[in-house]
Design a protein around this motif. Structure first.
Motif, short mmCIF file in Angstrom:
data_model
loop_
_atom_site.label_atom_id
_atom_site.label_comp_id
_atom_site.label_asym_id
_atom_site.label_seq_id
_atom_site.Cartn_x
_atom_site.Cartn_y
_atom_site.Cartn_z
N VAL A 73 48.46 41.80 37.92
CA VAL A 73 47.59 41.31 39.01
C VAL A 73 46.39 42.23 39.16
N ALA A 74 46.63 43.55 39.12
CA ALA A 74 45.55 44.51 39.29
C ALA A 74 44.51 44.37 38.19
N SER A 75 44.95 44.19 36.96
CA SER A 75 44.01 44.02 35.85
C SER A 75 43.14 42.79 36.05
N ALA A 76 43.77 41.71 36.50
CA ALA A 76 43.02 40.47 36.74
C ALA A 76 42.05 40.63 37.90
N LEU A 77 42.46 41.34 38.94
CA LEU A 77 41.57 41.55 40.08
C LEU A 77 40.36 42.40 39.68
#
Length: 227
Positions: free
Chosen positions: A19-23
């Motif tokens: 999720v963090a990478s996508a954000l």
């Protein structure tokens, strides 16, 4: 926007990696937290320690952040809004609801030797885990960290009614927005019944969308941050 990511019981901040990478790719600054007692090796951690960790992230944000809580940690996100109503831009709650003042934080499962271990998959059969394949289940279970008794039995303390002015988005995974509205209107979630700005977002997943649908979850959180 700074987006503070707070995982639910048994999980460290690493559960947010995808999720963090996508954000980040969507232009945000994700701040995944590893809570005291859930990844830092402290079996004596308390609920107050976890609240302090979330507030430290809010205080160090470069701008007013959105605080995201998953499952039981929806209460932690709400406690941040209570303690910092002028600093928290929005609260996002994934698959859970905030406890009321005076309630126990997470007395859901049996305590053993001063901690609450992951209870296995039996309590989560059905919509909670239907979207998880065996690999995903093994990943979650292998990473699960027993929750200290001082966290599980901690008492929620809410004091500032300005928290109800903080916008809230409720991400509905294993339940629908219609079900959530019904529970709130029936008085089962008194904190959200008083929220002045409450939106509902549906995601077709089980209880752990950060594992099963991280890209879709990131897009929903990004849209919530921009709204």
């Amino acid at each position: 926007m700074d987006i503070v990511l707070v995982a639910g019981l048994w999980l460290s901040g690493s559960v947010w990696d995808d999720v963090a990478s996508a954000l980040k790719a969507l232009g945000h600054r994700p701040v995944p937290l590893t809570l005291p007692g859930q990844g830092d090796g402290s079996a004596s951690a308390t609920l107050d320690d976890q609240v302090a960790e979330v507030l430290a992230a809010v205080d160090s944000a470069s701008e007013r952040p959105m605080v995201v809580g998953h499952s039981a940690a929806c209460t932690l996100a709400w406690l941040a809004a209570d303690a910092r109503p002028e600093q928290v831009a929005k609260v996002a709650m994934i698959g859970g609801f905030p406890s009321a003042d005076g309630a126990s934080y997470a007395g859901f499962f049996e305590l053993k030797d001063g901690v609450m271990p992951f209870p296995g998959w039996s309590p989560f059969e059905g919509p909670d885990s239907a979207d998880l394949d065996e690999t995903a289940r093994q990943r979650i279970e292998a990473a699960a960290i027993p929750v200290p008794e001082g966290v599980a039995k901690g008492v929620v303390r809410l004091a500032d009614e300005r928290r109800f002015d903080v916008p809230v988005v409720l991400v509905c995974p294993e339940f629908t927005p219609a079900q959530a509205r019904e529970w709130i209107e029936a008085g089962e979630v008194p904190e959200l019944a008083k929220a002045k700005h409450l939106d509902f977002v549906d995601i077709d997943s089980g209880h752990w969308p950060m594992v099963s649908k991280p890209i879709e979850l990131a897009r929903l959180l990004s849209a919530a941050a921009a709204a």
